[in-house]
Design a protein around this motif. Sequence first.
Motif, PDB file in Angstrom:
ATOM      1  N   MET A  98       8.194   6.126 -16.274  1.00 24.65           N
ATOM      2  CA  MET A  98       8.925   6.291 -15.012  1.00 24.65           C
ATOM      3  C   MET A  98       7.922   6.800 -13.986  1.00 24.65           C
ATOM      4  O   MET A  98       8.058   7.867 -13.405  1.00 24.65           O
ATOM      5  CB  MET A  98      10.055   7.288 -15.217  1.00 24.65           C
ATOM      6  N   SER A  99       6.872   6.017 -13.777  1.00 24.07           N
ATOM      7  CA  SER A  99       5.667   6.534 -13.143  1.00 24.07           C
ATOM      8  C   SER A  99       5.738   6.637 -11.629  1.00 24.07           C
ATOM      9  O   SER A  99       4.774   7.022 -11.011  1.00 24.07           O
ATOM     10  CB  SER A  99       4.472   5.646 -13.525  1.00 24.07           C
ATOM     11  N   ASP A 100       6.903   6.311 -11.028  1.00 19.67           N
ATOM     12  CA  ASP A 100       6.947   6.444  -9.565  1.00 19.67           C
ATOM     13  C   ASP A 100       6.894   7.912  -9.158  1.00 19.67           C
ATOM     14  O   ASP A 100       6.696   8.215  -7.991  1.00 19.67           O
ATOM     15  CB  ASP A 100       8.211   5.786  -9.012  1.00 19.67           C
ATOM     16  N   ARG A 101       7.054   8.843 -10.108  1.00 18.21           N
ATOM     17  CA  ARG A 101       6.956  10.256  -9.779  1.00 18.21           C
ATOM     18  C   ARG A 101       5.542  10.775  -9.880  1.00 18.21           C
ATOM     19  O   ARG A 101       5.272  11.911  -9.573  1.00 18.21           O
ATOM     20  CB  ARG A 101       7.870  11.062 -10.709  1.00 18.21           C
ATOM     21  N   TYR A 102       4.640   9.966 -10.389  1.00 19.35           N
ATOM     22  CA  TYR A 102       3.276  10.411 -10.636  1.00 19.35           C
ATOM     23  C   TYR A 102       2.304   9.723  -9.678  1.00 19.35           C
ATOM     24  O   TYR A 102       2.532   8.586  -9.252  1.00 19.35           O
ATOM     25  CB  TYR A 102       2.883  10.134 -12.087  1.00 19.35           C
ATOM     26  N   PRO A 103       1.229  10.417  -9.346  1.00 20.73           N
ATOM     27  CA  PRO A 103       0.351   9.892  -8.285  1.00 20.73           C
ATOM     28  C   PRO A 103      -0.561   8.755  -8.732  1.00 20.73           C
ATOM     29  O   PRO A 103      -1.015   8.711  -9.877  1.00 20.73           O
ATOM     30  CB  PRO A 103      -0.477  11.122  -7.884  1.00 20.73           C
ATOM     31  N   TYR A 104      -0.802   7.856  -7.797  1.00 21.44           N
ATOM     32  CA  TYR A 104      -1.816   6.814  -7.912  1.00 21.44           C
ATOM     33  C   TYR A 104      -2.894   7.097  -6.869  1.00 21.44           C
ATOM     34  O   TYR A 104      -2.641   7.743  -5.850  1.00 21.44           O
ATOM     35  CB  TYR A 104      -1.239   5.432  -7.598  1.00 21.44           C
ATOM     36  N   ILE A 105      -4.085   6.605  -7.132  1.00 17.85           N
ATOM     37  CA  ILE A 105      -5.113   6.549  -6.098  1.00 17.85           C
ATOM     38  C   ILE A 105      -5.152   5.110  -5.595  1.00 17.85           C
ATOM     39  O   ILE A 105      -5.309   4.176  -6.382  1.00 17.85           O
ATOM     40  CB  ILE A 105      -6.481   6.984  -6.632  1.00 17.85           C
ATOM     41  N   LYS A 106      -5.010   4.951  -4.328  1.00 14.69           N
ATOM     42  CA  LYS A 106      -4.899   3.627  -3.718  1.00 14.69           C
ATOM     43  C   LYS A 106      -6.085   3.370  -2.792  1.00 14.69           C
ATOM     44  O   LYS A 106      -6.470   4.240  -2.008  1.00 14.69           O
ATOM     45  CB  LYS A 106      -3.598   3.537  -2.923  1.00 14.69           C
ATOM     46  N   VAL A 116      -6.278   6.600  -0.525  1.00 16.73           N
ATOM     47  CA  VAL A 116      -4.997   7.255  -0.274  1.00 16.73           C
ATOM     48  C   VAL A 116      -4.385   7.667  -1.610  1.00 16.73           C
ATOM     49  O   VAL A 116      -4.527   6.960  -2.611  1.00 16.73           O
ATOM     50  CB  VAL A 116      -4.027   6.286   0.457  1.00 16.73           C
ATOM     51  N   VAL A 117      -3.706   8.807  -1.629  1.00 20.45           N
ATOM     52  CA  VAL A 117      -2.923   9.217  -2.787  1.00 20.45           C
ATOM     53  C   VAL A 117      -1.465   8.877  -2.506  1.00 20.45           C
ATOM     54  O   VAL A 117      -0.930   9.229  -1.457  1.00 20.45           O
ATOM     55  CB  VAL A 117      -3.066  10.715  -3.069  1.00 20.45           C
ATOM     56  N   THR A 118      -0.821   8.175  -3.442  1.00 20.09           N
ATOM     57  CA  THR A 118       0.563   7.757  -3.246  1.00 20.09           C
ATOM     58  C   THR A 118       1.328   7.873  -4.553  1.00 20.09           C
ATOM     59  O   THR A 118       0.738   7.788  -5.631  1.00 20.09           O
ATOM     60  CB  THR A 118       0.634   6.299  -2.738  1.00 20.09           C
ATOM     61  N   ARG A 119       2.634   8.066  -4.464  1.00 24.69           N
ATOM     62  CA  ARG A 119       3.476   8.112  -5.662  1.00 24.69           C
ATOM     63  C   ARG A 119       4.293   6.835  -5.824  1.00 24.69           C
ATOM     64  O   ARG A 119       5.145   6.756  -6.711  1.00 24.69           O
ATOM     65  CB  ARG A 119       4.407   9.328  -5.601  1.00 24.69           C
ATOM     66  N   GLN A 120       4.035   5.859  -5.007  1.00 24.61           N
ATOM     67  CA  GLN A 120       4.710   4.570  -5.108  1.00 24.61           C
ATOM     68  C   GLN A 120       3.663   3.471  -5.187  1.00 24.61           C
ATOM     69  O   GLN A 120       2.749   3.419  -4.363  1.00 24.61           O
ATOM     70  CB  GLN A 120       5.606   4.327  -3.890  1.00 24.61           C
ATOM     71  N   ARG A 121       3.803   2.592  -6.161  1.00 26.80           N
ATOM     72  CA  ARG A 121       2.890   1.453  -6.275  1.00 26.80           C
ATOM     73  C   ARG A 121       3.509   0.293  -5.512  1.00 26.80           C
ATOM     74  O   ARG A 121       4.474  -0.331  -5.973  1.00 26.80           O
ATOM     75  CB  ARG A 121       2.659   1.080  -7.734  1.00 26.80           C
ATOM     76  N   GLY A 122       2.956   0.017  -4.341  1.00 24.01           N
ATOM     77  CA  GLY A 122       3.522  -1.010  -3.492  1.00 24.01           C
ATOM     78  C   GLY A 122       3.163  -2.416  -3.931  1.00 24.01           C
ATOM     79  O   GLY A 122       2.218  -2.630  -4.695  1.00 24.01           O
ATOM     80  N   LYS A 123       3.916  -3.386  -3.466  1.00 27.30           N
ATOM     81  CA  LYS A 123       3.645  -4.797  -3.748  1.00 27.30           C
ATOM     82  C   LYS A 123       2.793  -5.349  -2.612  1.00 27.30           C
ATOM     83  O   LYS A 123       3.242  -6.128  -1.768  1.00 27.30           O
ATOM     84  CB  LYS A 123       4.953  -5.570  -3.884  1.00 27.30           C
ATOM     85  N   ASP A 124       1.540  -4.921  -2.574  1.00 27.64           N
ATOM     86  CA  ASP A 124       0.621  -5.355  -1.529  1.00 27.64           C
ATOM     87  C   ASP A 124      -0.702  -5.731  -2.179  1.00 27.64           C
ATOM     88  O   ASP A 124      -0.810  -5.798  -3.402  1.00 27.64           O
ATOM     89  CB  ASP A 124       0.431  -4.254  -0.477  1.00 27.64           C
ATOM     90  N   ASP A 125      -1.702  -5.979  -1.372  1.00 29.89           N
ATOM     91  CA  ASP A 125      -3.001  -6.401  -1.895  1.00 29.89           C
ATOM     92  C   ASP A 125      -3.929  -5.232  -2.179  1.00 29.89           C
ATOM     93  O   ASP A 125      -5.103  -5.437  -2.506  1.00 29.89           O
ATOM     94  CB  ASP A 125      -3.685  -7.347  -0.892  1.00 29.89           C
ATOM     95  N   ALA A 126      -3.424  -4.009  -2.060  1.00 28.45           N
ATOM     96  CA  ALA A 126      -4.267  -2.838  -2.302  1.00 28.45           C
ATOM     97  C   ALA A 126      -4.569  -2.697  -3.793  1.00 28.45           C
ATOM     98  O   ALA A 126      -3.886  -3.267  -4.644  1.00 28.45           O
ATOM     99  CB  ALA A 126      -3.578  -1.583  -1.780  1.00 28.45           C
ATOM    100  N   LEU A 127      -5.620  -1.923  -4.091  1.00 28.63           N
ATOM    101  CA  LEU A 127      -5.962  -1.610  -5.478  1.00 28.63           C
ATOM    102  C   LEU A 127      -5.371  -0.253  -5.831  1.00 28.63           C
ATOM    103  O   LEU A 127      -5.499   0.712  -5.074  1.00 28.63           O
ATOM    104  CB  LEU A 127      -7.481  -1.567  -5.656  1.00 28.63           C
ATOM    105  N   TYR A 128      -4.706  -0.178  -6.996  1.00 31.39           N
ATOM    106  CA  TYR A 128      -4.090   1.061  -7.445  1.00 31.39           C
ATOM    107  C   TYR A 128      -4.728   1.501  -8.762  1.00 31.39           C
ATOM    108  O   TYR A 128      -4.953   0.680  -9.655  1.00 31.39           O
ATOM    109  CB  TYR A 128      -2.590   0.869  -7.653  1.00 31.39           C
ATOM    110  N   PHE A 129      -4.985   2.795  -8.873  1.00 26.94           N
ATOM    111  CA  PHE A 129      -5.528   3.371 -10.092  1.00 26.94           C
ATOM    112  C   PHE A 129      -4.607   4.499 -10.528  1.00 26.94           C
ATOM    113  O   PHE A 129      -4.296   5.388  -9.763  1.00 26.94           O
ATOM    114  CB  PHE A 129      -6.945   3.894  -9.864  1.00 26.94           C
ATOM    115  N   GLY A 130      -4.200   4.493 -11.784  1.00 28.22           N
ATOM    116  CA  GLY A 130      -3.273   5.472 -12.291  1.00 28.22           C
ATOM    117  C   GLY A 130      -2.119   4.767 -12.982  1.00 28.22           C
ATOM    118  O   GLY A 130      -2.254   3.616 -13.391  1.00 28.22           O
ATOM    119  N   PRO A 131      -0.961   5.420 -13.175  1.00 29.58           N
ATOM    120  CA  PRO A 131      -0.615   6.750 -12.662  1.00 29.58           C
ATOM    121  C   PRO A 131      -1.334   7.864 -13.417  1.00 29.58           C
ATOM    122  O   PRO A 131      -1.706   7.695 -14.565  1.00 29.58           O
ATOM    123  CB  PRO A 131       0.899   6.817 -12.895  1.00 29.58           C
ATOM    124  N   TYR A 132      -1.481   9.007 -12.745  1.00 31.44           N
ATOM    125  CA  TYR A 132      -2.123  10.174 -13.329  1.00 31.44           C
ATOM    126  C   TYR A 132      -1.074  11.246 -13.587  1.00 31.44           C
ATOM    127  O   TYR A 132      -0.208  11.503 -12.743  1.00 31.44           O
ATOM    128  CB  TYR A 132      -3.208  10.702 -12.397  1.00 31.44           C
TER     129      TYR A 132
END
Length: 495
Positions: A98-106, A116-132
């Motif tokens: 249920m990783s929307d509560r945990y941070p990603y590095i974007k 950027v630090v975010t708690r939502q993984r968006g449906k975009d072309d960005a790169l996401y690392f995590g969740p942590y």
Amino acid sequence: MATERIAKLLKKLPDRPGVYLMRDAAGEVIYVGKAKSLKKRVSSYFRHDSFASPRLRKLVQSIEDISVIRTESEVEALILEAKLIRKYSPFFNVDLKMSDRYPYIKITRELFPRIVVTRQRGKDDALYFGPYVSAGDVRSLLRLIERYFPLRICARDIDASTPEKNGRPCLHYSLGRCLGPCAGLVTPADYRERVDDVILLLQGQSSEVVERLRKRMDRAAKSLAFEEAARLRDTIRAIWRITRQRITSPLREDFDGDMWQCLNRLQQALRLPVIPWRIDGFDISHMSGRETYGVVVVFEQGSPNTSLYRRFRIKTVEGVDDFRSLEETVTRRYGQSLKGSEPLPQLVLIDGGPVQLEFARKALDELGLKDLPAVSLAKQEELIYHTPGEEPLRLDFGDSALRLLQRVRDESHRFAIESHRASRSARLRRSVLEEVPGIGRHRAAQLLGRFGSVRNMAAMSAEELATVPGIGPAMAERILSVLKENIGGTEPEKN
């Protein structure tokens, strides 16, 4: 309480960073975690006071096996933990599912990408690392990036065509925490190079980052940009310091921890173009020409990284031919590297003499890797063969460069023998069962998983075997007949 087997395993865990995977009786990964010290962290699960939580009690009761992956640092353990959780979705890592509560590095998809630090993984072309799992871990990771690979964090719109309209750079630039793209103080190409460094770091490929920085440092020195070369040198040393493995070994005790000087010495002795922070060691093992295996071990910063060890069952060579077996192993190993699945080393070490080295170099040449440095180390006199047509190099036995090469060579030999024995044992166990008509590989594995060994099965009665779903009385009799004919005694194995 931990079983006797788990207790023995706990005693062997290293006191160093890494990731641990806990498995249940079916072999499924049920929990993945990271640790500053694998020994201390994993052992803590089996203390009496750990059972206060019902969820933790259920986890511990379900554990049948534990495997660990040692890393060079806590940062790399953090990165690897997130990867493995995404891969296995372990039951007891339910919070991360249920990783929307945990941070990603974007890292955004822009001309000058932001971090950027975010708690939502968006449906975009960005790169996401995590969740942590821990926000504190993310902050530590960001501090590392901010200090050595600063990217912009502001959402300011940048007009690259007319940077003078963007005004002065913000305070982050003055503090050395941004390259100032908003004021036209860095080109998109140079900025992109820094972004690529950060991506590699977030992927846990610190050794690849070091090599990129070394190439840039060499270019800067040749163009007399000594200030930039010094900055890159300091960054490399910082990465090595941060990612240095905290282990105790005879090699490190001999060098008093100064691996930087040892690798410098190796570069000097072998006239290498760069410091060999990564060394691949090759060896061959076989049993009377059968079941030949080629292996490669990996040393990074003078220490073995067992998670990168590889073994190859030789396919194209018949009989005893270590030379062509070595050629096949090198070809397959670096064929994978060229596909991007494995980074290249700065030095290839072959266990053997000039002929073994010749076959290894032939494989490298055919792969287009003629410039990849390769040497061989002969056992009897510890001669180093390095350049065709030149006399072998003889170093003093106390030379740190020779001791490092010896350790890589000895480790490759140990791993080759260990790999061969393990594979031979597994083959022998499978093959006896697979000789029974109607028992294929899948059913053989199923039976071994239930009863532990063919010797245990041979000591059973036909009625006991027939209780297994899919094994009738006639099949049980056939199994026992084949097993007793092949393994002789009928005493079960002792645990």
